[in-house]
Enzyme design. Structure first.
Site, short mmCIF file in Angstrom:
data_model
loop_
_atom_site.label_atom_id
_atom_site.label_comp_id
_atom_site.label_asym_id
_atom_site.label_seq_id
_atom_site.Cartn_x
_atom_site.Cartn_y
_atom_site.Cartn_z
N GLU C 60 0.81 -1.22 0.00
CA GLU C 60 0.00 0.00 0.00
C GLU C 60 0.83 1.27 0.00
OE1 GLU C 60 -0.71 -2.60 2.01
OE2 GLU C 60 -2.80 -3.16 1.61
N HIS C 129 -10.66 -4.14 10.89
CA HIS C 129 -11.34 -4.06 9.59
C HIS C 129 -12.68 -3.32 9.68
CE1 HIS C 129 -8.49 -7.25 8.68
NE2 HIS C 129 -8.79 -7.18 7.41
C1 LIG Z 1 -2.05 -4.33 4.87
C2 LIG Z 1 -3.13 -5.19 4.34
N1 LIG Z 1 -3.45 -5.11 3.04
C3 LIG Z 1 -4.42 -5.87 2.51
C4 LIG Z 1 -5.11 -6.75 3.29
C5 LIG Z 1 -6.24 -7.59 2.70
N2 LIG Z 1 -5.80 -8.96 2.56
C6 LIG Z 1 -6.06 -9.87 3.52
S1 LIG Z 1 -5.41 -11.36 3.16
C7 LIG Z 1 -4.74 -10.79 1.74
C8 LIG Z 1 -3.97 -11.72 0.88
C9 LIG Z 1 -2.79 -12.28 1.59
O1 LIG Z 1 -2.21 -13.28 0.83
P1 LIG Z 1 -1.08 -14.21 1.42
O2 LIG Z 1 -0.09 -13.39 2.15
O3 LIG Z 1 -0.57 -15.05 0.30
O4 LIG Z 1 -1.79 -15.12 2.49
P2 LIG Z 1 -2.96 -16.17 2.30
O5 LIG Z 1 -4.23 -15.40 2.51
O6 LIG Z 1 -2.83 -16.75 0.94
O7 LIG Z 1 -2.76 -17.18 3.36
C10 LIG Z 1 -5.06 -9.46 1.53
C11 LIG Z 1 -4.69 -8.68 0.35
C12 LIG Z 1 -4.78 -6.79 4.66
N3 LIG Z 1 -5.43 -7.59 5.51
N4 LIG Z 1 -3.79 -6.03 5.15
#
Ligand SMILES: Cc1ncc(C[n+]2csc(CCOP(=O)(O)OP(=O)(O)O)c2C)c(N)n1
Ligand SMILES: Cc1ncc(C[n+]2csc(CCOP(=O)(O)OP(=O)(O)O)c2C)c(N)n1
Ligand SMILES: [Mg+2]
Ligand SMILES: [Mg+2]
Lengths: 340, 332, 332, 340
Positions: C60, C129
């Site tokens: 971000e 959130h």
């Molecule tokens: C700073 C931030 N940006 C965006 C999000 C929204 N978000 C939650 S999970 C996620 C994807 C994360 O992917 P990954 O690190 O591969 O973990 P996975 O969910 O696949 O276990 C996103 C974009 C968040 N929670 N925090």
């Protein structure tokens, strides 16, 4: 077909199943029980979410159980752990009571955090569980701080932190990798690479082909493993923990895995095909472990008994949680500040 | 009674707490070998070594997160932010993490840490190195905000902050660093409790509630107003704004009937507006005329000295605001 | 007149502005191929391609900074933050950079960009959130803050936001997404100007100033109060809080004599406190009883549904606050 | 002696002075003029700061002139540039008027930003100067955004961003490196490695020995050069710019250099020895270029004339700036929002 590169769990670089020693069969059987328990808890939670009984964001780790269960056996109860919103499996593997876990997700008074934290904030310091986190990457420097605390106190504890492939390009990861390596902190960075960051295949946003090679640029020890093979996870984490305890600094472990359910309850899953998921079912942690156990002489009946016991246990936990009262309205105002 | 500077008062508090409690450690940029850009942590590394006075890379989100994590295990980290404006590069760890942790874990894990450093205008550092931040922190429950104006209060409150089980923001105004004040002897231990205001000047015509560097400006303004206009201003030093000691304000307004709150963070949604809103909620009957506030004007801080002066809520602007507050007709 | 959802209104505004102006582009997480976690950017990539609907990694601060930079060259980026709580990981680029740029360059470079996304409680997303953020943004001059409650206002204000030469925060409350409202035909262009409030319900006993999802809750509360207590509440929809249209509030209070400001961001140092402070500064004579505010209670948002309800300034709490405001004796 | 590893500017890995073609002597002479102008402006500013006429933070780039002047000749006027609080040299090299620059630092009405921005916020879009920045690392994604804008518009402009060695572990660098590489943005990342981050030697906080190797982990092209040799800087930036314009993506350039003055006016400089600074004076950009010019047949007298002309010019600029009025009080309230 989306542009994702689906990698078979077995096609990993550094460690293969053949290269680790076998664990005793009874330990593996216990691991099977725990993995199946996690699976059933999460399936139950998914059902509850789909029936509208759980609000908010409910992420299951269905398909990720290998990393959690392999890790739990390889570490001490005192060792610190932080993880993501996708953290039910780590907590259950470290011994969290399913009753209190489910009650928490439902927002009930018997939840481990009185229903205030919910699915994204699993925590129990008495088990070394120092918090799941809703902000991608935020739990990582926190774990490094726990490792730093151990180092300052000299008490021999280490820290492990779990994060996803998508977290790799959150700036704080970079900051933490550098400090952890520079200060030789007793920490394990465990990346559960399930190839997707929410609805986006990691190949679409990562400039790096193999993430585990990236952290070597800091001079950090790093391996990529089959995260669905609990024996491989166990031995890799164990070795990393020994290095950390011996003052040899951090290790990065990338466990290749796959999430069989959606990113969270309600995910439309337009970004991947049914075939892709089907293919991955053949490599998933419960299947891998079951095949091992059968190979090593455990009977299908034994496994079935385990599953039946767990089924009953989880059913009871769901029952318990659903009957748990809502927290008192007054709870809304407590815990804003710690009193002592 | 001896006199020390504000810097020395803080340095003493840090040293004493580090000596008394092994779980206290410090982390930040240039704080160790160099002793801090503003020399606040001078010589602490000599006594406590690099394991407890930790020089970091420029990785604020990372080391703020490490402090949160260490605090969760029972350590008591003290983080220096070189300029408070930099809280914006590590805001997630402060607000989404440190401040919310106790609540969202149902009290299972608390975060005893201190974030300290200097902020404020007056030295021509411009937009990104001058902003007062206390009102922003006040919008996030879970973190306390301490804003001492004198060396005595600074030392006593910093010790309380270090011992507090919660995250505490400890704000040092850059204009205060070389001010001097009376202090008990170095071996006389004392603390100042967080959340208790202090009447720094008695008066009868109106109550001026303020803190940090604005307090010194308000005291000067009060003297001049008395001499020039015969207006008697009671000056309340809030000392912390979270928690906010409204009782002391009310006691004063009960006497004066008029209230002006002054602070250097933005006027818009600032702590001054909060104080005004609070008195109308809790004790409107005390007021004989509308309560007012004066904060930093709606602009960011320019480098040019004269422009900076126009905007800051310091002596000249405080005097004008007091006169305005006195001019407003009473309700009756 | 046709009816659309709030989501569709925003999607239309985005599509139309992208069509009309080649300098408009969008950037954020999962907004392209997937169409946004909340499906607000659905099908936009199909029409505009991956060069103008950009899927990012979870970076971000990086992509917010890229939007600031692109805007400095005259592009008009629209950044989606998936949950507004994540502004805390990119706060530096928003506040120290985007918001301050025009001022600290003496007007030499402006930053025409929009930050949009959903925020707010009510869906059991918990502490990280659910937070409403408008009052925090209001503390940083240089960025406008738009908070529409209806599909009509959402579309009209988003178009104005995209065309504005300044950074604009456009806030979508997650509870509003599936609400429906009347809209001009798709080919009838219109805009809603930023900074103009709108009286959404006439009344004579008191003025309730609010916005975003609280507006819908306030309207319901007003109906019930009228039926149950015979209290006639005028409901002013602020629609933007920076700039803040105090004139419309004053016109209403001139009629009613009483004022309650309601918002879902934190009560402490919130926009409600600001409104109270402002009326006492500018038009205290209009009030016949103390002005009040109701914001989110001092806690972060818990996951448990019943607890969330206790804290949020929604219908039940609004009704109680209105009754309280009516109960306070008039000054005279 | 502090623990810093002082590296001679000539001892760099990838490009040596011998491997780049020579520039025409008159171009080099102009470069000398510009470099000396920058030096004199900064020395004057330091004097003003020490006499109390400049408040706030005033960082000079004395010793860094090579990177700025080499860059300016290698790029187009339209190319975007962002830099740090230590950015006087880039702006002057790109053609900013010394009068308006000094007036700005003094907070006067004739400053390019009416005295509002000051030393840390040099900017002039008509010269492609898109802003210095007071927040470490913040200018880097901004430059990437400018490169992205060029890419979307397809107008052939590129971006360059300058930052220090200390900035490398600000998280946003990592985020930007990844996106720039993944999207093949037309950008040059130029690290002015002066071995110190404020009062801390970079060796004390970096886990990576050679920063230029680090970014290769993203797959990015990366070179380390002698940043004090203006010809080397020129050719390296030029080549990187050509690659960027051709759509071949970003380049990372690490120019080894040294700041001869303190981090900012008022720096106690307890962290380095007099000898270390003295040694570096032998390698500094003006000396390196002067020796080249003498070698290539330019007379000491010619250079002296240049210096005298510049001395007079800078004296006049300082005079101008000091006589510039303060901005109107009303200016305090303008420019909070752009009007159209
Ligand atoms: C700073 C931030 N940006 C965006 C999000 C929204 N978000 C939650 S999970 C996620 C994807 C994360 O992917 P990954 O690190 O591969 O973990 P996975 O969910 O696949 O276990 C996103 C974009 C968040 N929670 N925090
Ligand atoms: C986010 C942030 N953290 C800290 C600072 C304070 N600070 C200003 S310059 C600097 C050192 C930067 O070193 P480097 O990147 O090597 O650049 P140099 O000053 O050597 O040119 C620091 C820590 C800042 N301005 N911004
Ligand atoms: Mg993933
Ligand atoms: Mg440096």
């Amino acid at each position: 077909m989306p542009e994702s590169a689906v990698k078979a769990s077995s096609a990993v670089a550094e460690i293969t199943v053949d290269s680790v020693p076998q664990l005793p069969v009874d330990q593996l059987q216990n691991m099977y029980r725990m993995m199946y328990r996690i699976r059933r808890v999460e399936e139950s939670l998914l059902e509850l979410a789909e029936s509208g009984k759980i609000g908010g964001a409910m992420h299951t780790a269905i398909g990720h159980e290998g990393s959690a269960v392999g890790m739990a056996d390889a570490l001490q109860r005192e060792d610190y752990l932080t993880c993501t919103y996708r953290g039910h499996h780590h907590s259950l593997a470290r011994g969290m009571d399913a009753k209190r876990a489910i009650a928490e997700v439902l927002g009930r008074a018997d939840g481990f955090a009185k229903g205030k934290g919910g699915s994204m904030h699993f925590i129990d310091p008495s088990l070394g569980l120092m918090g799941a986190n809703g902000i991608v990457g935020a739990q990582v420097p926190q774990a490094a701080g726990m490792a730093l605390a151990s180092k300052i106190r000299g008490d021999g504890r280490i820290a492990i932190t779990f994060f996803g492939d998508g977290a790799m390009y959150q700036g704080v990861m970079h900051e933490t990798f550098n400090m952890a390596q520079k200060w030789s902190l007793p920490i394990i960075f465990y990346c559960e690479n399930n190839r997707y960051s929410e609805m986006t295949p990691i190949t679409r946003t990562s400039s790096v082909e193999e993430m585990y090679t990236f952290v070597r640029a800091y001079g950090m020890r790093s391996v990529q493993i089959d995260g669905n093979d609990v024996e491989v996870v166990y031995h890799t984490v164990k070795e990393a923990a020994e290095r950390a305890r011996a003052g040899e600094g951090p290790t990065y472990i990338e466990g290749i895995t796959y999430r069989l359910a959606g990113h969270m309850a309600g995910d439309l899953e337009t970004y991947r095909s049914e075939e892709e998921i089907e293919e991955q079912r053949g490599y998933e942690p419960l299947v891998v472990l079951k095949n091992k156990l059968l190979d090593r002489g455990v009977s299908e009946e034994t496994l079935q008994v385990i599953r039946q016991e767990v089924d009953a246990e989880v059913e009871e936990a769901v029952e318990f949680a659903q009957n748990s009262p809502w927290p008192d309205d007054a709870e809304a105002y407590t815990d804003v500040y710690a009193l002592a | 009674m001896r006199k020390t500077t504000y810097i020395q008062a803080i340095n003493e508090a840090l040293r004493e707490e580090m000596r008394d409690d092994e779980s206290v450690f410090m982390i930040g940029e240039d704080i160790g070998h160099y002793g801090g850009l503003f020399r606040v942590t001078r010589k602490l590394m000599d006594e406590f070594g690099p394991n407890r006075v930790i020089d970091t890379p420029i990785s604020e989100q990372g080391f703020m997160g490490m402090a949160v994590g260490a605090a969760m295990t029972g350590m008591r980290p003290i983080v220096e932010l070189m300029y408070m404006d930099f809280f914006l590069v590590c805001a997630d760890q402060i607000f989404n993490q440190g401040a919310k942790m106790n609540y969202m874990t149902g009290g299972v894990v608390n975060v005893p840490m201190v974030i300290r450093g200097q902020h404020g205008g007056g030295k021509r550092y411009g937009s990104q190195h001058s902003q007062c931040v206390e009102s922003t922190f006040a919008q996030f429950p879970g973190i306390k905000v301490v804003v001492p104006a004198t060396p005595y209060d600074a030392k006593g409150l910093l010790i309380s902050a270090v011992r507090d089980p919660n995250p505490v923001l400890f704000l040092e105004h850059k204009m205060l660093y070389f001010t001097r004040g009376e202090m008990p002897d170095a071996d006389e231990p004392y603390t100042v409790p967080i959340g208790v205001a202090d009447v720094k000047r008695e008066g009868s015509d109106m109550t001026l509630a303020t803190f940090s560097y604005c307090l010194l400006q308000a005291l000067e303004a009060a003297e001049e107003l008395e001499a020039e206009h015969g207006i008697s201003v009671e000056v309340v030093d809030l000392r912390s704004i979270v928690p906010l000691d409204m009782e002391t304000i009310y006691a004063s307004v009960a006497k004066t009937g008029r209230l002006l709150a002054v602070h250097e963070s933005q006027s818009n949604c600032g702590i001054g507006a909060e104080i005004v809103a609070r008195i109308y909620e809790e004790a409107p009957h005390l007021l004989t005329a509308p309560a007012r506030r004066l904060g930093m004007a709606p602009a960011s801080i320019p480098v040019s000295g004269p422009l900076e002066e126009v905007l800051l809520p310091w002596k000249k602007n405080i005097k004008a605001a007091v006169l305005e507050t006195m001019r407003t007709p009473t309700f009756a």
